[in-house]
Design a protein around this motif. Structure first.
Motif, PDB file in Angstrom:
ATOM      1  N   VAL A   1       0.884  -1.174   0.000  1.00  0.00           N
ATOM      2  CA  VAL A   1       0.000   0.000   0.000  1.00  0.00           C
ATOM      3  C   VAL A   1       0.916   1.217   0.000  1.00  0.00           C
ATOM      4  O   VAL A   1       1.673   1.427   0.959  1.00  0.00           O
ATOM      5  CB  VAL A   1      -0.923   0.017   1.228  1.00  0.00           C
ATOM      6  N   GLY A   2       0.873   1.995  -1.077  1.00  0.00           N
ATOM      7  CA  GLY A   2       1.872   3.040  -1.248  1.00  0.00           C
ATOM      8  C   GLY A   2       1.317   4.450  -1.316  1.00  0.00           C
ATOM      9  O   GLY A   2       0.148   4.673  -1.657  1.00  0.00           O
ATOM     10  N   TYR A   3       2.187   5.383  -0.968  1.00  0.00           N
ATOM     11  CA  TYR A   3       1.905   6.822  -1.078  1.00  0.00           C
ATOM     12  C   TYR A   3       3.075   7.480  -1.791  1.00  0.00           C
ATOM     13  O   TYR A   3       4.236   7.128  -1.546  1.00  0.00           O
ATOM     14  CB  TYR A   3       1.721   7.448   0.308  1.00  0.00           C
ATOM     15  N   VAL A   4       2.781   8.461  -2.651  1.00  0.00           N
ATOM     16  CA  VAL A   4       3.812   9.257  -3.315  1.00  0.00           C
ATOM     17  C   VAL A   4       3.455  10.723  -3.141  1.00  0.00           C
ATOM     18  O   VAL A   4       2.325  11.137  -3.437  1.00  0.00           O
ATOM     19  CB  VAL A   4       3.924   8.933  -4.813  1.00  0.00           C
ATOM     20  N   GLY A   5       4.414  11.510  -2.671  1.00  0.00           N
ATOM     21  CA  GLY A   5       4.158  12.938  -2.544  1.00  0.00           C
ATOM     22  C   GLY A   5       5.052  13.598  -1.523  1.00  0.00           C
ATOM     23  O   GLY A   5       5.927  12.964  -0.914  1.00  0.00           O
ATOM     24  N   ARG A   6       4.812  14.872  -1.323  1.00  0.00           N
ATOM     25  CA  ARG A   6       5.583  15.646  -0.371  1.00  0.00           C
ATOM     26  C   ARG A   6       5.223  15.220   1.044  1.00  0.00           C
ATOM     27  O   ARG A   6       4.064  14.949   1.348  1.00  0.00           O
ATOM     28  CB  ARG A   6       5.278  17.134  -0.576  1.00  0.00           C
TER      29      ARG A   6
END
Length: 665
Positions: A207-212
């Motif tokens: 389960v992934g997140y991409v961002g600042r």
């Protein structure tokens, strides 16, 4: 077409704004358009490397400073005059403002100076960011600045229906929908890598997140996923919150910042993409996840609502409901067939969102801005301002009860002798006081307390040294400032330096909780005045900056060129006659939100013909020679004079006042 792009952030700091700018530059160049980029310099990064990535665009990288709490973000404090010089050399057909705020505000002013239309891209919800960063006192100022900037731009593009609604609530007009493109060649299901998955989270569902990694992204909400069976949370990105997040999410894998093919491989290797931020105007990483064939779970507010088709290619959970977030992720983690169906639908959804298609739409919006610009210019010349773009009044019905006017002979009222005893003058500020008093309505019984501290021949230094301290002692709730003409004509001081001195005075008043009305100085439309026109124009531009920085209200008389009409000027050629003071008073009343001020002004002009006393003697003997004689002796016309209303007089209302002004405006 020649397009100047003014970007609030740029390489090497890679974010949504930078990514969009690079895509726009690439497609404009491929279509044969000439481009210029004005952006923050990278500081310690190699500017040559940055310029090499611009695909033929010219670049002006300006000195910048890092934000103390977020050094990756750099801020440029460039004056509008400098930007105008750059734009004048480039001769743009349109100025593209990428997520404008600080540099972008100066860009709007500079574009106006060279007559170029502006197209502002609303990409960052800075109002929400101010709230997330715990700055409640700054939020109102930020909201006002965003409103002022986008109302001043020729056209604004918003990426989602939610952001269009937000701008409409702020009173921004001329908003068009324009999303973001996605690079479907880079972000593609074929980038999925089993070796990368085995290295990062062997045998687990990712389960992934991409961002600042910053407070406004709400990445800390992902802590509710730590015990979803068989999963590993993988967080791609960097930012000021990373250290705190690593402590609060000890089971998560942090990869740091990735870009290009490395980012595309990681994103395609996720099983579920999660986006918890509630202040997104769009959500570019959501599009990239969908293009990579990854189902998305995102909050059901803001930009994600337009991107995620709930129950088709992902889920939208209830904003702020972390139990719902966990349940939606668990649903996809536990059902491989559903994940596959959602992933197939995701790829279909983004096929029409290519950058080629979005840039073709952008060119159409450029064309609309170019068509609107001459219409706006014609309205300004007529003294009407930009259609549907006049600044909103501070209050619907003014309720100021203590008004103090500061300035020189114009505010003192010199040459406005209409219906006044011999040797006395009225002036625009006196007339404005009457309008403010009358704006309370027929039933109002409390009079307006009014003081006029202006004295002829005074300069900017006199405002700071004498008049502002006097005003503070009177504890007003509204102060007007019209000053600078004597400095601009009689000294060589730089207009920007003069404006900085005025800004100090304005801040003192604003810090005391006082509303301030700034008025830009102006010139008669006479051949002899042209020698000063450039200095007055620069000073007016700086006054716009001061108003924006301090939250002062601004009567920008560049938008009312009729004030220069010779018919408004007295026989001495340097002061307004009664009709000119009336004109100025009603423009000020409009700025302050006095109801029906424009209609009242027309009625006043029709009922009261000027009855100024006739001039005696020639202009040379009466006005010019005495002025020259005073200058030779180092004296001014105001020497030995005091303010005509150094303490409050009462205007309007019921009862008996110790001093009264003429009741008729």
């Amino acid at each position: 077409m020649r397009v100047a792009v003014i970007a609030e952030s740029f390489l090497p700091h890679m974010n949504g704004v930078t990514g969009s700018v690079l895509q726009i530059l690439r497609h404009l160049s491929a279509a044969g358009h000439e481009t210029l980029v004005i952006a923050p310099s990278a500081g310690d990064a190699s500017d040559e490397t940055v310029v090499a990535s611009l695909r033929g665009a010219d670049a002006r990288l300006l000195r910048s400073v890092p934000l103390p709490s977020y050094p990756e973000v750099r801020v440029v404090f460039a004056r509008a005059a400098r930007l105008a010089g750059i734009l004048r050399t480039f001769r743009p057909d349109v100025v593209h403002l990428a997520s404008p705020f600080v540099l972008g505000w100066q860009g709007v002013i500079a574009a106006e100076a060279v007559g170029a239309p502006t197209l502002a891209i609303y990409q960052t919800d800075v109002v929400a960011y101010a709230e997330k960063y715990g700055m409640p006192r700054a939020t109102a100022l930020v909201r006002s600045h965003v409103t002022r900037l986008h109302r001043r731009a020729t056209l604004t593009l918003a990426p989602s229906t939610a952001s269009m609604t937000q701008l409409a609530e702020l009173g921004v007009d001329r908003v068009r929908r324009w999303g973001r493109g996605v690079d479907t060649d880079l972000f593609h299901p074929s980038r999925r890598s089993e070796s990368w998955r085995a290295e990062v989270a062997p045998g687990r569902t990712i389960v992934g997140y991409v961002g600042r990694l910053a407070p406004e992204k709400q990445v800390a909400d992902l802590r509710v996923l730590h015990d979803v069976p068989g999963t590993t949370v993988v967080i791609v990105g960097d930012g000021p919150s990373r250290e705190a997040l690593e402590k609060s999410l000890p089971e998560a894998v942090f990869t740091g910042h990735l870009r290009g093919t490395e980012l595309a491989r990681a994103l395609a290797s996720f099983d579920v993409f999660v986006h918890p931020g509630e202040s997104e105007t769009f959500g570019q990483t959501i599009q990239e996840a969908l293009a990579s064939g990854v189902p998305v779970v995102a909050t059901g507010t803001g930009g994600p609502v337009d991107l995620v088709r709930s129950s088709v290619d992902g889920w939208l959970y209830r904003p702020g409901d972390l139990d719902d977030l966990r349940a939606r992720v668990a649903d996809l983690v536990g059902d491989g067939a559903k994940r596959a169906a959602f992933a197939a639908a995701a790829g279909e959804a983004v096929r029409t969102r290519s950058w080629e298609a979005l840039c073709a739409q952008l060119l159409e919006h450029y064309g609309e801005a170019r068509r609107l610009r001459p219409i706006d210019a014609a309205q300004v010349v007529r003294g009407l301002g930009r259609p549907d773009a006049s600044p909103a009044p501070l209050v619907a019905t003014p309720r100021w009860r203590r008004f103090v006017a500061l300035g020189d002979s114009l505010t003192e009222g010199l040459c406005d002798a209409s219906r006044m005893p011999s040797g006395q003058f009225r002036g625009w500020a006196d007339r404005l006081a009457e309008l403010l008093a009358r704006s309370q309505g027929a039933g109002a019984t409390e009079p307006l307390h009014y003081a006029n501290l202006a004295v002829r021949s005074r300069r900017v230094r006199d405002i700071a040294a004498v008049q502002v301290p006097q005003a503070l002692a009177l504890r007003p709730d509204l102060v007007s400032i019209l000053i600078g003409a004597n400095d601009l004509v009689g000294t060589r001081r730089d207009p920007a330096d003069l404006a900085d001195d005025v800004a100090v005075s304005v801040r003192l008043l604003r810090d005391a909780g006082i509303d301030v009305l700034l008025v830009t100085p102006f010139l008669p439309r006479r051949p002899g005045a042209r020698v000063f026109s450039r200095r007055f124009a620069r000073y007016a531009g700086e006054m716009r900056r001061v108003a924006g920085e301090t939250g002062a209200m601004l009567l920008d008389l560049d938008a009312h060129p009729a004030i220069g009409d010779v018919a408004f000027w007295a026989v001495d050629r340097v002061h307004l006659r009664s009709s000119g003071h009336r004109f100025l008073a009603y423009r000020a009343a409009e700025t302050l939100g006095v109801p029906d001020a424009e209609a009242l002004g027309r009625l006043d002009a029709a009922l009261h013909a000027d009855d100024d006393p006739p001039a005696v003697g020639s202009w040379l003997r009466r006005d010019a020679l005495p002025w020259i004689w005073r200058r030779l002796r180092g004296r001014t016309a105001g020497d030995g004079l005091s303010a005509k209303h150094a303490d409050y007089v009462l205007v309007g209302g019921g009862g008996t006042a110790p001093a009264r002004l003429i009741d008729s405006p």
